[in-house]
Design a protein around this motif. Structure first.
Motif, short mmCIF file in Angstrom:
data_model
loop_
_atom_site.label_atom_id
_atom_site.label_comp_id
_atom_site.label_asym_id
_atom_site.label_seq_id
_atom_site.Cartn_x
_atom_site.Cartn_y
_atom_site.Cartn_z
N PRO A 186 0.78 -1.24 0.00
CA PRO A 186 0.00 0.00 0.00
C PRO A 186 0.81 1.29 0.00
N ARG A 187 2.14 1.19 0.09
CA ARG A 187 2.89 2.44 0.15
C ARG A 187 3.67 2.69 -1.13
N ALA A 188 3.57 3.91 -1.64
CA ALA A 188 4.43 4.29 -2.76
C ALA A 188 5.83 4.52 -2.20
N SER A 189 6.82 4.33 -3.04
CA SER A 189 8.21 4.55 -2.62
C SER A 189 8.44 3.89 -1.26
N ASN A 190 8.19 2.59 -1.21
CA ASN A 190 8.20 1.85 0.06
C ASN A 190 9.64 1.56 0.48
N LYS A 191 10.20 2.47 1.26
CA LYS A 191 11.61 2.36 1.65
C LYS A 191 11.85 1.36 2.78
#
Ligand code: FEO
Ligand code: CA
Ligand code: CA
Ligand code: CA
Length: 674
Positions: A510-515
C-alpha cells in the motif's frame, strides 16, 4: 558496495517484471527415522526457528470469516517477551539486551575440513578457501545430535571482493586466484558444534574427526530431479544429459524438510554471468526476466575469465542451471546435492516446508526482487514418517502456484501514503493460481519444462487462464516466508520497493516509494496449507513509529522500536515472530527484532540485537529449547569506500571484518527474550 556485490546493482536496472499483471488486485517433524538416534530428538527436540518448526503438522484451524487480524487478537494477554530493547545505534559491535551475552561461533576462513589450514588474510588461496568457512553467511539452521551436539548448516550467499582482497578493482583486473577464491567462498558449510555445558552458548568443534563437516562450493557436483530434469533447456556441452549441474550460487535463505535435510535457495544468480544479450533470440525474453547482464563489465566478478561456462555467448543454457532450490543432506557428507526443478526457478529467497493435515507437503517460497511473486508448492503424495526414500520424492511431483492478493477496501482509499483505509486494515483475500503440475502446464503457450525453468515469465502469463484474467500480484520484494508453529498462520517479509509509484499501490503493497517494507500475514482457508484461497492482512508496516505511514498491528507506537527492511523471519516455540533486517534505511545498524503476533501485545515490536557497521542480520534461528538464538552477521564493514587498508568495521576480532555466525544467550538460562 552491498548493491554491487550482492545483486549486481539490481536496483539500478529496470525491474525484470514488465508484464501486464495487475498492480491493483484487485507432526512435529516426526523424529527422523533413518538415522534415527542421530536425529531423533533432532528436529523434534531442539530446533525451532526458521527450520523444522515450520514442518510442524496440522496447525489449529485459524481461518476465520472475521479475518486474520481479529482472529489473532483473540485469546492470550501479555506475551512472554520481557527484554529491554536495544536502542538504534551505529556501533561497530553486536549489541544485545541486558543479561544477554554473545559469542562468535564460526567466522569467514575458520577451518571446516579437518585438514584445512588456519586463515591468513594476506595469504589466502582458493585451495584453502575450499576447506574453510565461506564468506557472507546467510541462512543458519541447527540439526541437533542429542542435547549438546549438533550440525550447523550455513549458506554463503556472496563475496565482497573489495573487502577480501587488497587493491581489488573488479573482476576485469582481478587475479585468476582471486576469482577462484571467490568461487570457493560461495555455497554452504556443514560444521559440527557443541554446547558449552549448561549454557545457551555453542562452539565450533575444532578437533577430532568431524566427519560431517563439509564445504559446498561453485564446483560441487549436483543433480537435477523433477519434471524439468533432462529437458533441452538444462543441457550444456559439459552435460548433454541436462541432469548434472555443477555448484550453486548466491544461496540466500532456506528451510529444512521433515526428514532432516536442508533446502537452500539460489537467489541473485544472474550477476555471475556475462553476455546475456548474446543468447539465442528465442531465449532472450526469458533471460530478460532474470535481468542477466549484457556484455562484460569489468566491475563484475568475471567468473567467465576462469570458467567458460559463465559466458552465455558460448554456453547459453548454463544460466538455466542456477536459480533453484537445492536439497542437501547434512548427515551424509558424500551425498550429491539435488536441485529440485518442481519448485520452479526464480531468485529464490527461502523455502519453508509444512505438512498439511492430509499429509501432503507444502513449500512456501518468495522471489526477492521488486514486483515479483510469492509461490507455494503442494506435493502430490503424502509424507510418510520414517520413509525417507518415499519422502524425498515429494519434492519432485506436485503443483506450483503463485499468489494473488485482493484487497477489501476501495481503491480510492489507497493513496500510497500508507494511511489505513476506512475499515482500519490493509487486508483482504487471495487465491493460489496454478502454474504447473508434473508434466501438465497451466500456462498458455508454455510447456511444463518452460514453466519450471522460466517461472517468472510463466507467472506473468498465468492470468490468461484465470476466469477473470487477473494473474498473481507483484509484491514489494518477497523475502522470507515462515509459518507460525502455534497458529499455522504464514508470514511474508516484503523488504522494500522504492520503485513502486502511487499509481501502482494495492492493498497488499500500500505504500508508494516503500523504503522500509512490511510484513504480510496469510491465513489459509481452514488453516489448511493445501487450500487454494486465503485471508491476509498487514500486521506490520515498517519505519520510524513516528512516521504516520507505519503500523504495528494497532499497538501503542510510543512503545515500539523503529524497524526498516524486514528480511529473514523465524518463530520461537511460543509463536513469537523474530524479524531480521537488511538495509536499515533509518540510519542505524541492522538488527533482530521480536514481536508477539497474538494476544494483547500483538504488534509490540522490540529490537533484540543490533549488528556491527555495514552488516545485515541473517539467520535467525531460535533453538527449540529457546535457550539460544543464532544469527548470521553478513557483510560487516560493507560500506562505500571501505577497503582492507581502510576498513569500516573491525568486527569480530579487531582486524579485518569477517562475516560470522554468532550465538546469543541469557546468563541465567532464560528463554530468549523472556
Ligand atoms: Fe539475499 Fe533477498 O536477500
Ligand atoms: Ca481493508
Ligand atoms: Ca534475505
Ligand atoms: Ca539479505
Amino acid at each position: 558496495m552491498t548493491c554491487q556485490f550482492r545483486c549486481g546493482n539490481a536496483c539500478a536496472h529496470e525491474p525484470g517484471n514488465d508484464s501486464g499483471n495487475t498492480y491493483f488486485g484487485d507432526v512435529v517433524a516426526q523424529a527422523m527415522s533413518r538415522r534415527g538416534v542421530l536425529r531423533a530428538g533432532a528436529l523434534g527436540a531442539l530446533v525451532a526457528g526458521t527450520g523444522v518448526a515450520g514442518a510442524v503438522g496440522a496447525a489449529p484451524a485459524l481461518a476465520d470469516p472475521a479475518g486474520p487480524e481479529e482472529a489473532a487478537l483473540r485469546g492470550g494477554g501479555r506475551s512472554n517477551l520481557r527484554f529491554t530493547p536495544v536502542p538504534p545505534n551505529t556501533d561497530d559491535a553486536l549489541r544485545v539486551p541486558g543479561g544477554y551475552t554473545s559469542s562468535v561461533v564460526v567466522r569467514w576462513g575458520d577451518p571446516v575440513l579437518p585438514d584445512a589450514p588456519e586463515f591468513d588474510f594476506d595469504k589466502q588461496s582458493a585451495e584453502a578457501q575450499a576447506k574453510q568457512f565461506g564468506y557472507n553467511c546467510d541462512y543458519v539452521t541447527l540439526f541437533p545430535m542429542g542435547r549438546d551436539r549438533g550440525l550447523l548448516w550455513v549458506n554463503h550467499e556472496y563475496t565482497t571482493e573489495a573487502l577480501m582482497f587488497r587493491g581489488y578493482q573488479g573482476g576485469g583486473t582481478a587475479t585468476e586466484e582471486q576469482i577462484k577464491i571467490a568461487m570457493a567462498a560461495h555455497g554452504g558449510s556443514v560444521v559440527e558444534v557443541e554446547r558449552v555445558k549448561g549454557t545457551g552458548e555453542w562452539k565450533l568443534v575444532t578437533s577430532g574427526r568431524r566427519r560431517y563437516n563439509r564445504r559446498i562450493t561453485v564446483h560441487t557436483p549436483m543433480r537435477f530431479t523433477g519434471p524439468a530434469a533432462g529437458s533441452d533447456l538444462l543441457k550444456t556441452a559439459a552435460d548433454p544429459s541436462g541432469t548434472k549441474p555443477v555448484g550453486m550460487l548466491n544461496n540466500c535463505a532456506g528451510g529444512t524438510t521433515p526428514w532432516g535435510t536442508v533446502l537452500t535457495a539460489e537467489e541473485n544468480f544472474d550477476q555471475y554471468f556475462v553476455n546475456g544479450d548474446k543468447v539465442p533470440e528465442a531465449q532472450r525474453p526469458y533471460i530478460a526476466r532474470y535481468t542477466i547482464p549484457s556484455g562484460t563489465s569489468s566491475s563484475s566478478r568475471r567468473f567467465d575469465r576462469v570458467e567458460e561456462r559463465f559466458d552465455l555467448a558460448k554456453h547459453p543454457n548454463e544460466v538455466n542451471r542456477f536459480g533453484w532450490i537445492v536439497e542437501i543432506d547434512p548427515f551424509d557428507p558424500d551425498s550429491t546435492p539435488v536441485k529440485r526443478t518442481a519448485l520452479g526457478r526464480f531468485k529464490h529467497e527461502a523455502a519453508t516446508t509444512t505438512v498439511a493435515p492430509d499429509g501432503r507437503l507444502v513449500v512456501y517460497m518468495g522471489d526477492d526482487s521488486r514486483f515479483e511473486y510469492v509461490y507455494k508448492f503442494v506435493s502430490k503424495d503424502r509424507y510418510r514418517p520414517g520413509n525417507d526414500r518415499h519422502n524425498r520424492r515429494l519434492l519432485d511431483e506436485g503443483t506450483l502456484y503463485a499468489a494473488r492478493f485482493t484487497g477489501d477496501s476501495p481503491a480510492a482509499e489507497l493513496d500510497g501514503s500508507g494511511k489505513l483505509p476506512s475499515d482500519g486494515a490493509f487486508d483482504g483475500s487471495g487465491t493460489w493460481i496454478p502454474l504447473v503440475s508434473g508434466d501438465r502446464s497451466y500456462v498458455e503457450g508454455m510447456t511444463a519444462a518452460e514453466v519450471l525453468v522460466y517461472t517468472r515469465a510463466a507467472a506473468d502469463r498465468a492470468g490468461r487462464s484465470t476466469a477473470d484474467k487477473i494473474g498473481p500480484t507483484k509484491m514489494d520484494r518477497p523475502e522470507d516466508v515462515e509459518r507460525n508453529p502455534v497458529t499455522g498462520a504464514v508470514y511474508i517479509a516484503l523488504t522494500n520497493n522504492s520503485n513502486r509509484t502511487a499509481a501502482q499501490v494495492d492493498e497488499a503493497n500500500p505504500r508508494a516509494s516503500n523504503k522500509h517494507g512490511h510484513v504480510l500475514e496469510l491465513v489459509e482457508r481452514r488453516g489448511d496449507p493445501t487450500e487454494l484461497t486465503f485471508a491476509w492482512s498487514l500486521p506490520l508496516v515498517c519505519g520510524d513509529p513516528k512516521d504516520a505511514s507505519t503500523y504495528f498491528a494497532g499497538f501503542d507506537k510510543s512503545k515500539v522500536s523503529p524497524i526498516s527492511c524486514p528480511d529473514n523471519l523465524a518463530f520461537d516455540r511460543d509463536g513469537n515472530l523474530w524479524i531480521s533486517t537488511d538495509g536499515n534505511a533509518l540510519g542505524g545498524n541492522d538488527g533482530l527484532f521480536a514481536m508477539p503476533v497474538r494476544g494483547g501485545e500483538r504488534g509490540y515490536l522490540r529490537q533484540f540485537l543490533s549488528v556491527p557497521v555495514g552488516a545485515e542480520t541473517c539467520g535467525p534461528m531460535v533453538t527449540q529449547d529457546q535457550r539460544s538464538v543464532f544469527v548470521a552477521v553478513q557483510h560487516p564493514g560493507e560500506v562505500d569506500g571501505a577497503s582492507p587498508d581502510s576498513p569500516a568495521s573491525r568486527w569480530p576480532d579487531g582486524g579485518q571484518p569477517r562475516p560470522a555466525v554468532a550465538v546469543v544467550w541469557h546468563a541465567e538460562g532464560r528463554k530468549i527474550g523472556s
